[in-house]
Design an enzyme around this catalytic site. Structure first.
Site, PDB file in Angstrom:
ATOM      1  N   THR A 164      -2.025  -2.143  -4.963  1.00  0.00           N
ATOM      2  CA  THR A 164      -1.200  -1.100  -5.581  1.00  0.00           C
ATOM      3  C   THR A 164      -1.543  -1.025  -7.074  1.00  0.00           C
ATOM      4  OG1 THR A 164       0.537  -1.636  -3.993  1.00  0.00           O
ATOM      5  CG2 THR A 164       1.187  -0.355  -5.920  1.00  0.00           C
ATOM      6  N   GLU A 176      -9.613  -1.831   9.700  1.00  0.00           N
ATOM      7  CA  GLU A 176      -9.458  -3.114  10.387  1.00  0.00           C
ATOM      8  C   GLU A 176      -7.990  -3.314  10.759  1.00  0.00           C
ATOM      9  OE1 GLU A 176     -11.735  -5.237  11.626  1.00  0.00           O
ATOM     10  OE2 GLU A 176      -9.848  -5.853  12.502  1.00  0.00           O
ATOM     11  N   LYS A 235      -4.824   4.264  10.030  1.00  0.00           N
ATOM     12  CA  LYS A 235      -4.611   2.900   9.530  1.00  0.00           C
ATOM     13  C   LYS A 235      -3.283   2.801   8.774  1.00  0.00           C
ATOM     14  CE  LYS A 235      -4.978  -1.232   8.249  1.00  0.00           C
ATOM     15  NZ  LYS A 235      -4.817  -2.366   9.129  1.00  0.00           N
ATOM     16  N   LYS A 241      11.019  -9.438  15.749  1.00  0.00           N
ATOM     17  CA  LYS A 241      11.595 -10.710  15.321  1.00  0.00           C
ATOM     18  C   LYS A 241      12.226 -10.510  13.941  1.00  0.00           C
ATOM     19  CE  LYS A 241      12.454 -15.077  15.531  1.00  0.00           C
ATOM     20  NZ  LYS A 241      13.610 -15.467  16.333  1.00  0.00           N
ATOM     21  N   GLY A 283      12.284 -11.034   5.810  1.00  0.00           N
ATOM     22  CA  GLY A 283      11.599  -9.865   5.232  1.00  0.00           C
ATOM     23  C   GLY A 283      10.111  -9.982   5.458  1.00  0.00           C
ATOM     24  N   CYS A 299      -0.502  -6.167   2.840  1.00  0.00           N
ATOM     25  CA  CYS A 299      -0.757  -4.774   3.240  1.00  0.00           C
ATOM     26  C   CYS A 299       0.458  -3.904   3.519  1.00  0.00           C
ATOM     27  CB  CYS A 299      -1.693  -4.763   4.430  1.00  0.00           C
ATOM     28  SG  CYS A 299      -3.336  -5.311   3.947  1.00  0.00           S
ATOM     29  N   LYS A 325       2.043  -2.449   0.296  1.00  0.00           N
ATOM     30  CA  LYS A 325       1.031  -1.654  -0.419  1.00  0.00           C
ATOM     31  C   LYS A 325       0.705  -0.368   0.335  1.00  0.00           C
ATOM     32  CE  LYS A 325      -3.405  -3.200   0.407  1.00  0.00           C
ATOM     33  NZ  LYS A 325      -4.182  -2.166   1.087  1.00  0.00           N
TER      34      LYS A 325
HETATM   35  N1  LIG Z   1      -5.720  -9.026   4.698  1.00  0.00           N
HETATM   36  C1  LIG Z   1      -5.591  -8.402   5.855  1.00  0.00           C
HETATM   37  O1  LIG Z   1      -5.067  -8.938   6.821  1.00  0.00           O
HETATM   38  C2  LIG Z   1      -6.110  -7.012   6.041  1.00  0.00           C
HETATM   39  C3  LIG Z   1      -6.595  -6.276   4.977  1.00  0.00           C
HETATM   40  N2  LIG Z   1      -7.068  -4.998   5.155  1.00  0.00           N
HETATM   41  C4  LIG Z   1      -7.642  -4.243   4.041  1.00  0.00           C
HETATM   42  O2  LIG Z   1      -8.940  -4.781   3.764  1.00  0.00           O
HETATM   43  C5  LIG Z   1      -9.224  -4.713   2.367  1.00  0.00           C
HETATM   44  C6  LIG Z   1      -9.583  -6.095   1.855  1.00  0.00           C
HETATM   45  O3  LIG Z   1      -8.473  -6.936   2.026  1.00  0.00           O
HETATM   46  P1  LIG Z   1      -8.585  -8.513   1.860  1.00  0.00           P
HETATM   47  O4  LIG Z   1      -9.814  -8.996   2.551  1.00  0.00           O
HETATM   48  O5  LIG Z   1      -7.267  -9.070   2.251  1.00  0.00           O
HETATM   49  O6  LIG Z   1      -8.800  -8.637   0.283  1.00  0.00           O
HETATM   50  P2  LIG Z   1      -9.286  -9.916  -0.547  1.00  0.00           P
HETATM   51  O7  LIG Z   1      -8.713  -9.763  -1.912  1.00  0.00           O
HETATM   52  O8  LIG Z   1      -9.035 -11.153   0.232  1.00  0.00           O
HETATM   53  O9  LIG Z   1     -10.886  -9.738  -0.628  1.00  0.00           O
HETATM   54  C7  LIG Z   1     -11.511  -8.723  -1.338  1.00  0.00           C
HETATM   55  C8  LIG Z   1     -12.758  -9.310  -1.995  1.00  0.00           C
HETATM   56  O10 LIG Z   1     -13.518  -8.239  -2.571  1.00  0.00           O
HETATM   57  C9  LIG Z   1     -14.175  -8.756  -3.722  1.00  0.00           C
HETATM   58  N3  LIG Z   1     -14.625  -7.646  -4.572  1.00  0.00           N
HETATM   59  C10 LIG Z   1     -13.873  -6.759  -5.272  1.00  0.00           C
HETATM   60  N4  LIG Z   1     -14.669  -5.881  -5.913  1.00  0.00           N
HETATM   61  C11 LIG Z   1     -15.960  -6.219  -5.628  1.00  0.00           C
HETATM   62  C12 LIG Z   1     -17.227  -5.684  -5.988  1.00  0.00           C
HETATM   63  N5  LIG Z   1     -17.310  -4.598  -6.765  1.00  0.00           N
HETATM   64  N6  LIG Z   1     -18.327  -6.299  -5.528  1.00  0.00           N
HETATM   65  C13 LIG Z   1     -18.245  -7.379  -4.730  1.00  0.00           C
HETATM   66  N7  LIG Z   1     -17.076  -7.933  -4.345  1.00  0.00           N
HETATM   67  C14 LIG Z   1     -15.938  -7.348  -4.784  1.00  0.00           C
HETATM   68  C15 LIG Z   1     -13.133  -9.627  -4.369  1.00  0.00           C
HETATM   69  O11 LIG Z   1     -13.728 -10.557  -5.256  1.00  0.00           O
HETATM   70  C16 LIG Z   1     -12.469 -10.281  -3.146  1.00  0.00           C
HETATM   71  O12 LIG Z   1     -13.030 -11.547  -2.843  1.00  0.00           O
HETATM   72  C17 LIG Z   1      -7.987  -4.097   1.717  1.00  0.00           C
HETATM   73  O13 LIG Z   1      -8.184  -2.709   1.600  1.00  0.00           O
HETATM   74  C18 LIG Z   1      -6.890  -4.370   2.726  1.00  0.00           C
HETATM   75  O14 LIG Z   1      -5.871  -3.395   2.669  1.00  0.00           O
HETATM   76  C19 LIG Z   1      -7.107  -4.436   6.391  1.00  0.00           C
HETATM   77  C20 LIG Z   1      -6.669  -5.123   7.489  1.00  0.00           C
HETATM   78  C21 LIG Z   1      -6.143  -6.472   7.410  1.00  0.00           C
HETATM   79  O1  LIG Z   2      -3.533  -4.040   7.324  1.00  0.00           O
HETATM   80  C1  LIG Z   2      -3.259  -5.225   7.383  1.00  0.00           C
HETATM   81  O2  LIG Z   2      -3.359  -6.007   6.452  1.00  0.00           O
HETATM   82  C2  LIG Z   2      -2.693  -5.832   8.618  1.00  0.00           C
HETATM   83  O3  LIG Z   2      -1.260  -5.879   8.406  1.00  0.00           O
HETATM   84  C3  LIG Z   2      -0.536  -6.515   9.442  1.00  0.00           C
HETATM   85  O4  LIG Z   2      -1.002  -7.852   9.603  1.00  0.00           O
HETATM   86  P1  LIG Z   2      -0.504  -9.060   8.653  1.00  0.00           P
HETATM   87  O5  LIG Z   2       0.158  -8.501   7.444  1.00  0.00           O
HETATM   88  O6  LIG Z   2      -1.667  -9.946   8.479  1.00  0.00           O
HETATM   89  O7  LIG Z   2       0.559  -9.856   9.541  1.00  0.00           O
HETATM   90  P2  LIG Z   2       1.736  -9.382  10.527  1.00  0.00           P
HETATM   91  O8  LIG Z   2       1.688 -10.212  11.721  1.00  0.00           O
HETATM   92  O9  LIG Z   2       1.759  -7.922  10.732  1.00  0.00           O
HETATM   93  O10 LIG Z   2       3.033  -9.796   9.708  1.00  0.00           O
HETATM   94  C4  LIG Z   2       3.417  -9.111   8.524  1.00  0.00           C
HETATM   95  C5  LIG Z   2       4.781  -9.602   8.078  1.00  0.00           C
HETATM   96  O11 LIG Z   2       5.797  -9.153   8.955  1.00  0.00           O
HETATM   97  C6  LIG Z   2       6.583 -10.243   9.387  1.00  0.00           C
HETATM   98  N1  LIG Z   2       7.048  -9.982  10.762  1.00  0.00           N
HETATM   99  C7  LIG Z   2       6.178  -9.610  11.735  1.00  0.00           C
HETATM  100  C8  LIG Z   2       6.620  -9.369  13.015  1.00  0.00           C
HETATM  101  C9  LIG Z   2       7.974  -9.502  13.326  1.00  0.00           C
HETATM  102  O12 LIG Z   2       8.451  -9.292  14.468  1.00  0.00           O
HETATM  103  N2  LIG Z   2       8.823  -9.867  12.329  1.00  0.00           N
HETATM  104  C10 LIG Z   2       8.395 -10.114  11.055  1.00  0.00           C
HETATM  105  O13 LIG Z   2       9.197 -10.439  10.187  1.00  0.00           O
HETATM  106  C11 LIG Z   2       5.653 -11.444   9.306  1.00  0.00           C
HETATM  107  O14 LIG Z   2       6.366 -12.652   9.228  1.00  0.00           O
HETATM  108  C12 LIG Z   2       4.887 -11.120   8.042  1.00  0.00           C
HETATM  109  O15 LIG Z   2       5.604 -11.520   6.901  1.00  0.00           O
HETATM  110  C13 LIG Z   2      -0.801  -5.779  10.763  1.00  0.00           C
HETATM  111  O16 LIG Z   2      -0.133  -6.470  11.816  1.00  0.00           O
HETATM  112  C14 LIG Z   2      -2.298  -5.713  11.065  1.00  0.00           C
HETATM  113  O17 LIG Z   2      -2.516  -4.947  12.239  1.00  0.00           O
HETATM  114  C15 LIG Z   2      -2.994  -5.049   9.879  1.00  0.00           C
HETATM  115  O18 LIG Z   2      -4.383  -5.023  10.095  1.00  0.00           O
END
Ligand SMILES: NC(=O)C1=CN([C@@H]2O[C@H](COP(=O)(O)OP(=O)(O)OC[C@H]3O[C@@H](n4cnc5c(N)ncnc54)[C@H](O)[C@@H]3O)[C@@H](O)[C@H]2O)C=CC1
Ligand SMILES: O=C(O)[C@H]1O[C@H](OP(=O)(O)OP(=O)(O)OC[C@H]2O[C@@H](n3ccc(=O)[nH]c3=O)[C@H](O)[C@@H]2O)[C@H](O)[C@@H](O)[C@@H]1O
EC number: 1.1.1.22
Length: 466
Positions: free
Chosen positions: A95, A162, A221, A268, A272, A277, A280
């Protein structure tokens, strides 16, 4: 077109696990994950697999099998871009904390930097894949940068969001409910979409690979996350009503979840939702809706966040009220700091806000989390700037042992649903605590009857006092 060389920019929670699985399932493709963060890349390359920067059950084995075979982690971004036919952008999109859209819009500066770097370096045609979560229509901005600053090579932009959840990233990637690929409907666009479909077809059944136009994919997404978070806020709203009426939120969730139109998952009640994600992406959705003048749509989705903030606030308020309206100088133990179990990620964890509220009431907090390191806990609190770093360190103590964390404490708050918490020796914990010994179960994981029998005063989110 058969892809032989993939580059992924961003070695974070998404880039690392996603590319490790692609490398495992596609031994014929060279996969290079690059990042500007040297420490992070060094950790991905560490011989000691317990030092990987992302903790995910099962990930260490996958990295072990593919690393230095066809999976590489590097800081040489230019080289990896140059060599690849397909480039995934998986950088963070937080954000915005400044300027227009501050506190709401997604900050796309890292995305733009990647696009400019790809444009500068590329000497051959590339398929650029949006893996990061982005506002709908970002692909057109990326395309404009690539076409206007590039070396007149051809770029195709695909959206491939993803859907993995942290803590279950490996099974989610190995058996995804669906893979979504958005691309242009032109012949070149279709060719690029097919190239990515072929990569996934190495392990995902074709029926689960969905292709759409770019905008549907980008918006799907944000929509998926909004719907998931909305379910959590909906059940959390009911949890408060349960507490007033004697209903039990777990029973209510079970009863409604058995209706196949509603379904049993994501019901569940909790202290909170957290994670990097949900908040944001919903704020981003609210901002997008507002920017089109759709104020009622924006208000509707913003309520999911308002409910979530309320749930965290009322959890800490309840602790203060129950402890005779003061926690000043009292020791309160936090079991869990991560935003959910099976991850070391703490971004937007409910624990941070609950701790901040209690510290403002001058509580002394002891934290134990099986996977979160002490520096991370302090960094999360310092980031809020509510008090000085010295005060945070004076008032909050991070313990390596759960029993030490609970010793002499007035109350225990369960903030993360780690499985091991259920199996602790609760008799001994009770003996070591001040009396009356309170447990505030923000995840509803402990056995109420057992704890009450031992002598605890037990509160569970959404459990009514009849
Ligand atoms: N964390 C999750 O569970 C999920 C995240 N997403 C999305 O995926 C994206 C990435 O999320 P995360 O992996 O959690 O972020 P993260 O912060 O863990 O990783 C991002 C990485 O990109 C690197 N980076 C930034 N600018 C760069 C550049 N110009 N060149 C090379 N490296 C660079 C950073 O140093 C960092 O290591 C976000 O848009 C997020 O919304 C989607 C699904 C699940
Ligand atoms: O875009 C993303 O980053 C991801 O965001 C979530 O995944 P994530 O945030 O890793 O984990 P979740 O399992 O969704 O849990 C999110 C939060 O909700 C809470 N939660 C989840 C489920 C539930 O029933 N109750 C509850 O309080 C969890 O404890 C946690 O704090 C989505 O589930 C993924 O599909 C998505 O890819």
């Amino acid at each position: 077109m058969k892809i032989k060389n993939i580059c992924c920019i961003g070695a974070g929670y998404v880039g690392g696990p996603t590319m490790a699985v692609i490398a495992q399932k596609c031994p014929h493709i060279k996969v290079t994950v690059v990042d500007i963060n040297e420490a992070r890349i060094a950790a991905w390359n560490d011989k000691d697999l317990s030092k990987l920067p992302v903790f995910e059950p099962g990930l260490d084995d996958i990295v072990k099998g593919a690393r230095d075979r066809n999976l590489f982690f590097s800081t040489d971004v230019d080289k990896a871009i140059d060599e690849a036919e397909m480039i995934f952008i998986s950088v963070n999109t937080p954000t915005k904390t400044y300027g227009k859209g501050k506190g709401m819009a997604a900050d796309l500066k890292y995305i733009e930097l990647c696009a400019r770097q790809i444009a500068r370096v590329s000497k051959t045609d590339k398929i650029v894949v949006e893996k990061s979560t982005l506002p709908v229509r970002t692909a057109s901005a990326i395309k404009s940068i690539l076409d206007n600053t590039g070396n007149h090579v051809q770029f195709q932009i695909l959206s491939n969001p993803e859907f993995l959840a942290e803590g279950t990233a490996v099974p989610d990637l190995l058996n995804p409910d669906r893979v979504l690929i958005g691309g242009d409907t032109t012949p070149e666009g279709t060719k690029a979409v097919n190239a990515l479909v072929e990569v996934y077809e190495n392990w995902v059944p074709k029926a689960q690979i969905l292709t759409t136009n770019v905008w549907s994919s980008e918006l799907s997404k944000l929509t998926a996350n909004a719907f998931l978070a909305q379910r959590v806020s909906s059940i959390n709203a009911m949890s408060e009503l349960c507490e007033k009426t004697g209903a039990d939120v777990d029973e209510v969730a079970k009863a409604i979840g058995m209706d196949s139109r509603i379904g049993s998952k994501f019901l569940k009640a909790s202290v909170g939702f957290g994670g990097s994600c949900f908040q944001k992406d919903i704020l981003n959705l609210v901002y997008i809706a507002k920017s089109y003048g759709l104020n009622k749509v924006a208000d509707y989705w913003e309520q999911v966040i308002i409910m979530n903030d309320h749930q965290k606030q009322r959890f800490s308020d309840n602790i203060v009220n129950t402890l005779y309206n003061t926690v000043s100088g009292k020791k309160i133990t936090f079991l869990g700091w991560a935003f959910k179990k099976d991850t070391n990620d703490t971004r937007e964890s409910a624990a941070i806000k609950v701790a901040d509220n209690l510290l403002s009431e001058q509580a002394n907090i002891s934290v134990f989390d099986p996977k979160v390191v002490g520096e991370r806990v302090y960094a999360d609190l310092d980031y809020l700037k509510t008090r000085t770093t010295e005060e945070n360190r004076r008032l909050l103590n991070v313990c390596k042992d759960p029993y030490q964390a609970c010793n002499e404490s007035h109350a225990i708050a369960v903030l993360t649903e780690w499985d091991e918490f259920v199996d602790y020796d609760w008799e001994n914990i009770y003996k070591s605590m001040k009396k009356p010994a309170f447990v505030f179960d923000g995840r509803g994981i402990l056995n109420q009857k057992t704890l009450e029998k031992i002598g605890f005063v037990y509160y569970k989110i959404g459990s009514g006092i009849d």
